[in-house]
Design a protein around this motif. Structure first.
Motif, PDB file in Angstrom:
ATOM      1  N   HIS A 167       0.842  -1.205   0.000  1.00  0.00           N
ATOM      2  CA  HIS A 167       0.000   0.000   0.000  1.00  0.00           C
ATOM      3  C   HIS A 167       0.878   1.257   0.000  1.00  0.00           C
ATOM      4  CE1 HIS A 167      -3.449  -2.428   2.122  1.00  0.00           C
ATOM      5  NE2 HIS A 167      -3.231  -2.807   0.891  1.00  0.00           N
ATOM      6  N   ALA A 168       1.917   1.234   0.840  1.00  0.00           N
ATOM      7  CA  ALA A 168       2.831   2.384   0.905  1.00  0.00           C
ATOM      8  C   ALA A 168       3.497   2.601  -0.455  1.00  0.00           C
ATOM      9  CB  ALA A 168       3.888   2.163   1.986  1.00  0.00           C
ATOM     10  N   ASP A 169       3.886   1.510  -1.105  1.00  0.00           N
ATOM     11  CA  ASP A 169       4.530   1.596  -2.422  1.00  0.00           C
ATOM     12  C   ASP A 169       3.593   2.202  -3.460  1.00  0.00           C
ATOM     13  OD1 ASP A 169       6.918   0.613  -1.639  1.00  0.00           O
ATOM     14  OD2 ASP A 169       6.681  -1.377  -2.528  1.00  0.00           O
ATOM     15  N   LYS A 170       2.327   1.806  -3.398  1.00  0.00           N
ATOM     16  CA  LYS A 170       1.356   2.337  -4.369  1.00  0.00           C
ATOM     17  C   LYS A 170       1.239   3.858  -4.205  1.00  0.00           C
ATOM     18  CE  LYS A 170      -2.626   0.076  -5.449  1.00  0.00           C
ATOM     19  NZ  LYS A 170      -2.537  -0.755  -6.635  1.00  0.00           N
ATOM     20  N   MET A 171       1.225   4.296  -2.965  1.00  0.00           N
ATOM     21  CA  MET A 171       1.121   5.738  -2.716  1.00  0.00           C
ATOM     22  C   MET A 171       2.396   6.466  -3.140  1.00  0.00           C
ATOM     23  SD  MET A 171      -1.225   6.209   0.555  1.00  0.00           S
ATOM     24  CE  MET A 171      -2.834   5.398   0.578  1.00  0.00           C
ATOM     25  N   PHE A 172       3.510   5.845  -2.877  1.00  0.00           N
ATOM     26  CA  PHE A 172       4.804   6.390  -3.285  1.00  0.00           C
ATOM     27  C   PHE A 172       4.808   6.610  -4.808  1.00  0.00           C
ATOM     28  CE2 PHE A 172       9.142   5.973  -4.738  1.00  0.00           C
ATOM     29  CZ  PHE A 172       9.974   6.446  -3.729  1.00  0.00           C
ATOM     30  N   ASP A 173       4.393   5.591  -5.542  1.00  0.00           N
ATOM     31  CA  ASP A 173       4.387   5.673  -7.012  1.00  0.00           C
ATOM     32  C   ASP A 173       3.404   6.735  -7.503  1.00  0.00           C
ATOM     33  OD1 ASP A 173       6.276   3.698  -7.250  1.00  0.00           O
ATOM     34  OD2 ASP A 173       4.830   2.079  -7.559  1.00  0.00           O
ATOM     35  N   TYR A 174       2.244   6.787  -6.867  1.00  0.00           N
ATOM     36  CA  TYR A 174       1.242   7.773  -7.287  1.00  0.00           C
ATOM     37  C   TYR A 174       1.763   9.189  -7.074  1.00  0.00           C
ATOM     38  CZ  TYR A 174      -2.834  10.740  -7.425  1.00  0.00           C
ATOM     39  OH  TYR A 174      -3.700  11.766  -7.731  1.00  0.00           O
ATOM     40  N   LEU A 175       2.314   9.413  -5.898  1.00  0.00           N
ATOM     41  CA  LEU A 175       2.799  10.766  -5.595  1.00  0.00           C
ATOM     42  C   LEU A 175       3.895  11.176  -6.583  1.00  0.00           C
ATOM     43  CD1 LEU A 175       2.287  13.100  -3.741  1.00  0.00           C
ATOM     44  CD2 LEU A 175       3.820  12.084  -2.042  1.00  0.00           C
ATOM     45  N   ASN A 176       4.721  10.243  -6.928  1.00  0.00           N
ATOM     46  CA  ASN A 176       5.751  10.517  -7.943  1.00  0.00           C
ATOM     47  C   ASN A 176       5.100  10.827  -9.291  1.00  0.00           C
ATOM     48  OD1 ASN A 176       8.489  10.590  -8.958  1.00  0.00           O
ATOM     49  ND2 ASN A 176       7.989   8.664  -9.986  1.00  0.00           N
ATOM     50  N   ASP A 177       4.088  10.041  -9.665  1.00  0.00           N
ATOM     51  CA  ASP A 177       3.412  10.221 -10.964  1.00  0.00           C
ATOM     52  C   ASP A 177       2.778  11.607 -11.090  1.00  0.00           C
ATOM     53  OD1 ASP A 177       4.079   7.697 -11.805  1.00  0.00           O
ATOM     54  OD2 ASP A 177       2.109   6.807 -11.417  1.00  0.00           O
ATOM     55  N   VAL A 178       2.249  12.134  -9.972  1.00  0.00           N
ATOM     56  CA  VAL A 178       1.554  13.428 -10.050  1.00  0.00           C
ATOM     57  C   VAL A 178       2.453  14.593  -9.643  1.00  0.00           C
ATOM     58  CG1 VAL A 178      -0.765  12.470  -9.803  1.00  0.00           C
ATOM     59  CG2 VAL A 178       0.508  13.107  -7.743  1.00  0.00           C
ATOM     60  N   GLY A 179       3.735  14.343  -9.577  1.00  0.00           N
ATOM     61  CA  GLY A 179       4.702  15.422  -9.372  1.00  0.00           C
ATOM     62  C   GLY A 179       4.768  15.963  -7.957  1.00  0.00           C
ATOM     63  N   GLY A 180       4.303  15.173  -6.975  1.00  0.00           N
ATOM     64  CA  GLY A 180       4.417  15.613  -5.580  1.00  0.00           C
ATOM     65  C   GLY A 180       5.791  15.278  -5.028  1.00  0.00           C
ATOM     66  N   GLN A 181       6.221  16.075  -4.049  1.00  0.00           N
ATOM     67  CA  GLN A 181       7.516  15.767  -3.434  1.00  0.00           C
ATOM     68  C   GLN A 181       7.333  14.650  -2.415  1.00  0.00           C
ATOM     69  OE1 GLN A 181       9.380  18.880  -1.139  1.00  0.00           O
ATOM     70  NE2 GLN A 181      11.323  17.768  -1.002  1.00  0.00           N
ATOM     71  N   ILE A 182       8.084  13.581  -2.593  1.00  0.00           N
ATOM     72  CA  ILE A 182       7.990  12.458  -1.652  1.00  0.00           C
ATOM     73  C   ILE A 182       8.940  12.722  -0.486  1.00  0.00           C
ATOM     74  CG2 ILE A 182       8.357   9.982  -1.338  1.00  0.00           C
ATOM     75  CD1 ILE A 182       7.793   9.736  -4.433  1.00  0.00           C
ATOM     76  N   ILE A 183       8.373  12.696   0.717  1.00  0.00           N
ATOM     77  CA  ILE A 183       9.201  12.874   1.918  1.00  0.00           C
ATOM     78  C   ILE A 183       8.927  11.689   2.836  1.00  0.00           C
ATOM     79  CG2 ILE A 183       9.695  14.339   3.921  1.00  0.00           C
ATOM     80  CD1 ILE A 183       8.620  16.715   2.209  1.00  0.00           C
ATOM     81  N   ILE A 184       9.965  10.904   3.044  1.00  0.00           N
ATOM     82  CA  ILE A 184       9.797   9.706   3.884  1.00  0.00           C
ATOM     83  C   ILE A 184       9.818  10.114   5.356  1.00  0.00           C
ATOM     84  CG2 ILE A 184      10.803   7.449   4.502  1.00  0.00           C
ATOM     85  CD1 ILE A 184       9.529   7.666   1.649  1.00  0.00           C
ATOM     86  N   GLY A 185       8.757   9.725   6.064  1.00  0.00           N
ATOM     87  CA  GLY A 185       8.619  10.150   7.460  1.00  0.00           C
ATOM     88  C   GLY A 185       9.219   9.151   8.436  1.00  0.00           C
ATOM     89  N   GLU A 186       9.143   9.542   9.696  1.00  0.00           N
ATOM     90  CA  GLU A 186       9.661   8.686  10.767  1.00  0.00           C
ATOM     91  C   GLU A 186       8.607   7.633  11.122  1.00  0.00           C
ATOM     92  OE1 GLU A 186      11.962   9.539  14.962  1.00  0.00           O
ATOM     93  OE2 GLU A 186      10.916  11.129  13.925  1.00  0.00           O
TER      94      GLU A 186
END
Ligand code: FEO
Length: 169
Positions: free
Chosen positions: A53-72
């Motif tokens: 699920h986390a990976d799917k969101m990671f890929d989506y955010l990348n696809d729509v040009g959002g900045q991915i910030i990995i949290g704690e």
């Protein structure tokens, strides 16, 4: 394409999903220690699904040009009362995840961000399934927890669960 606010909510959700993976892995370890390897398998597969699920969101955010910030990711609990306590906590956690996803959908709707609402439809459906099965297992573990023969069969049932990777490349 995606707003900073939606990107932030999705980044937070990535961390929630990763925390859920750790939480379920901790539950899995508890059952392995009790030699209930089938139930342990169930939670281990659940943990892998959360990472997916986390990976799917990671890929989506990348696809729509959002900045991915990995949290704690916080350390999950490891000391559980008993098997019923674990299944109840798993259900509680799924309900929390559902509320969190609904909140992103609400914000995306308010912004007219139809790409995000469409993307999250998969997660809404997934949460319906996850809450239904988590709720069913709470009922089942309560039925079997004091009966070794029934618990043995339940453990066998859950040993059959396999992780099915997401088909989206
Ligand atoms: Fe990713 Fe169990 O919700």
């Amino acid at each position: 394409m995606v707003s900073e606010k939606i990107a932030q909510l999705i980044n937070e959700q990535i961390a929630h999903e990763q925390y859920a993976a750790q939480y379920y892995l901790s539950m899995s370890a508890w059952f392995f220690a009790k030699d209930l390897d089938g139930i342990a398998n169930y939670f281990r597969v659940q943990s892998k699904e959360e990472l997916m699920h986390a990976d799917k969101m990671f890929d989506y955010l990348n696809d729509v040009g959002g900045q991915i910030i990995i949290g704690e990711i916080a350390k999950p609990p490891h000391d559980f009362e008993n098997a019923v306590d674990i299944f109840e906590k798993a259900l509680e956690h799924e309900k929390k995840v559902t509320r969190s996803i609904f909140n992103i959908v609400k914000n995306a709707n308010d912004e007219g961000d139809f790409a995000t609402t469409s993307f999250l439809q998969w997660f809404i459906n997934e949460q319906v399934e996850e809450e239904a099965s988590a709720s069913q297992y709470v009922t089942k573990i309560k039925m079997v927890c004091d009966n070794p023969s029934a618990l043995y069969l339940f453990d066998q049932e859950l040993s059959q669960r396999v992780f099915v990777p997401d088909t989206k490349a």
